[in-house]
Design a protein around this motif. Structure first.
Motif, short mmCIF file in Angstrom:
data_model
loop_
_atom_site.label_atom_id
_atom_site.label_comp_id
_atom_site.label_asym_id
_atom_site.label_seq_id
_atom_site.Cartn_x
_atom_site.Cartn_y
_atom_site.Cartn_z
N ALA A 110 2.34 8.42 -7.37
CA ALA A 110 2.43 9.84 -7.05
C ALA A 110 3.63 10.50 -7.73
CB ALA A 110 2.51 10.04 -5.54
N THR A 111 4.78 9.80 -7.75
CA THR A 111 5.96 10.37 -8.39
C THR A 111 5.82 10.45 -9.90
OG1 THR A 111 6.94 8.16 -8.31
CG2 THR A 111 7.57 9.70 -6.58
N ALA A 138 9.53 2.38 -17.95
CA ALA A 138 10.97 2.61 -18.00
C ALA A 138 11.42 2.91 -19.44
CB ALA A 138 11.72 1.40 -17.46
N ALA A 139 10.88 2.15 -20.41
CA ALA A 139 11.22 2.42 -21.81
C ALA A 139 10.68 3.77 -22.26
CB ALA A 139 10.68 1.30 -22.69
N ALA A 140 9.44 4.11 -21.85
CA ALA A 140 8.87 5.40 -22.23
C ALA A 140 9.63 6.56 -21.60
CB ALA A 140 7.40 5.45 -21.82
N LEU A 141 10.11 6.38 -20.38
CA LEU A 141 10.85 7.44 -19.72
C LEU A 141 12.15 7.75 -20.44
CD1 LEU A 141 11.28 9.40 -17.40
CD2 LEU A 141 12.18 7.51 -16.03
N TRP A 153 0.83 -1.21 0.00
CA TRP A 153 0.00 0.00 0.00
C TRP A 153 0.86 1.25 0.00
CZ3 TRP A 153 -0.64 3.59 4.14
CH2 TRP A 153 -1.66 4.55 3.92
N LEU A 154 1.92 1.25 0.81
CA LEU A 154 2.78 2.43 0.92
C LEU A 154 3.59 2.65 -0.36
CD1 LEU A 154 3.84 4.64 2.83
CD2 LEU A 154 5.60 3.02 3.57
N PHE A 155 4.18 1.59 -0.92
CA PHE A 155 5.02 1.75 -2.09
C PHE A 155 4.19 2.05 -3.34
CE2 PHE A 155 8.13 0.23 0.69
CZ PHE A 155 9.38 0.35 0.12
N ASN A 163 12.69 9.02 -12.35
CA ASN A 163 13.56 7.87 -12.10
C ASN A 163 13.14 7.14 -10.83
OD1 ASN A 163 15.09 8.62 -14.33
ND2 ASN A 163 16.51 9.83 -13.13
N THR A 164 12.72 7.90 -9.83
CA THR A 164 12.25 7.29 -8.58
C THR A 164 10.99 6.48 -8.80
OG1 THR A 164 13.18 9.16 -7.37
CG2 THR A 164 11.63 7.76 -6.19
N SER A 165 10.12 6.96 -9.70
CA SER A 165 8.88 6.22 -9.95
C SER A 165 9.18 4.85 -10.57
CB SER A 165 7.97 7.02 -10.88
OG SER A 165 8.54 7.15 -12.17
N VAL A 166 10.19 4.77 -11.43
CA VAL A 166 10.56 3.48 -12.02
C VAL A 166 11.10 2.54 -10.94
CG1 VAL A 166 12.09 2.34 -13.65
CG2 VAL A 166 10.98 4.48 -14.28
N VAL A 167 11.91 3.09 -10.04
CA VAL A 167 12.46 2.27 -8.94
C VAL A 167 11.33 1.72 -8.07
CG1 VAL A 167 13.90 2.31 -6.87
CG2 VAL A 167 14.66 3.48 -8.95
N PHE A 168 10.37 2.58 -7.74
CA PHE A 168 9.24 2.12 -6.92
C PHE A 168 8.37 1.12 -7.67
CE2 PHE A 168 9.85 6.05 -4.31
CZ PHE A 168 10.03 5.40 -3.11
N GLY A 169 8.32 1.24 -8.99
CA GLY A 169 7.56 0.27 -9.77
C GLY A 169 8.15 -1.13 -9.65
N PHE A 170 9.45 -1.24 -9.76
CA PHE A 170 10.08 -2.55 -9.65
C PHE A 170 10.10 -3.04 -8.20
CE2 PHE A 170 11.80 -1.32 -13.81
CZ PHE A 170 11.54 -2.48 -14.52
#
Length: 290
Positions: free
Chosen positions: A36-37, A155-158, A28-30, A196-203
């Motif tokens: 949000a990012t 990640a590819a779109a970013l 839930w937190l991640f 970049n942080t949003s991709v990290v949180f995605g994985f």
């Protein structure tokens, strides 16, 4: 407040300390951090286009953000040829990957507390063999797969968003910068650290939801993982005071029960076939028996 006290007294909150409930809190937190990012991002780049004297231009600010429909973002650039300003558009439409990523994050944000509420307020529905653990397993597996697909796509779109919003790449599309005497340069690149942080949180969400599959699978009872083993049968300790599995041979405890003299084994009476016992025979015979 009374319901909360009853849950605490009944020990329902102990599921939060177990991996099944604790991972739901982390999911839930991640998920909040992930969508949000990405969904709350807004950035800009600054350009400077100066034509040959006497034509001069002010710094140009190009703003963009979620859902990254860059082909709809444009700015006015001087033509440096005496004509009207040139309208320059950015390149790319990455809204599908961004919106897909945010949708998966919002779905995880809604489902994680709902499942945790079921663990706390309806524990009887999550017993082994019930329908709720199987539904939980199916939804958890689906969200784990969606996190894999959406994180890879975003990640590819970013990477393409970064390439399309670099000052050098944008200035290469301005026709006035190709004229002699024009000076074009970038004054500031967009800050994409949040993306970049949003991709990290995605994985990270992918790791959490995939790891939680095992603990949710155990609740289904498939394969006997969720069923408890029956208690072992009572067994008397060796050499203790427990009853012997077989009746003793001789002594004061024959299978018939009660106190019975054991004739012929050294008891207080002669065998009735001998014709002597208590109240029978002579004192001399009794003394001999003693």
């Amino acid at each position: 407040m009374e319901v909360l006290n009853q849950l605490v007294a009944g020990g329902q909150f102990r599921v939060v300390k177990e991996p099944l409930g604790f991972l739901k809190l982390l999911e839930w937190l991640f998920s909040i951090f992930a969508f949000a990012t990405c969904g709350g991002f807004s950035g800009s780049l600054r350009l400077s286009i100066e034509c040959a004297p006497p034509n001069r231009s002010q710094p140009i600010n190009v703003a963009f953000g979620y859902p990254f429909r860059l082909h709809q973002v444009y700015f006015e650039a001087p033509s440096c040829g005496g004509g009207p300003p040139e309208r320059v558009f950015l390149v790319g439409d990455h809204s599908s990957a961004a919106q897909f990523f945010v949708t998966v994050g919002v779905a995880s944000f809604l489902y994680a507390p709902a499942a945790l509420g079921g663990y706390l307020f309806a524990p009887q529905a999550y017993r082994a063999g019930g329908r709720a653990p199987r539904i939980d397993l199916g939804v958890t597996a689906a969200l784990a797969f969606l996190w894999l697909v959406s994180s890879c796509a975003w990640a590819a779109a970013l990477a393409e968003v970064k390439a399309a919003t670099t000052p050098s790449g944008v200035l290469a599309q301005v026709g006035g910068c190709q004229r002699p005497g024009a000076r074009c340069q970038g004054l500031g690149a967009p800050r994409t650290s949040g993306l970049n942080t949003s991709v990290v949180f995605g994985f990270l969400n992918l790791v959490l939801w995939t790891g939680n599959l095992w603990f949710v699978f155990k609740e289904t009872g498939w394969g006997g993982l969720g069923a408890r083993a029956p208690p072992p049968p009572d067994k008397a300790p060796e050499g203790g005071f427990g009853p012997s599995p077989t009746p003793p041979q001789g002594g004061y405890g024959p299978p018939g029960g009660g106190y019975q003299p054991d004739y012929g084994q050294g008891g207080f009476g002669a065998n009735p076939q001998d014709g002597a016992g208590f109240g029978q025979g002579t004192p001399t015979a009794f003394a001999n028996q003693m």
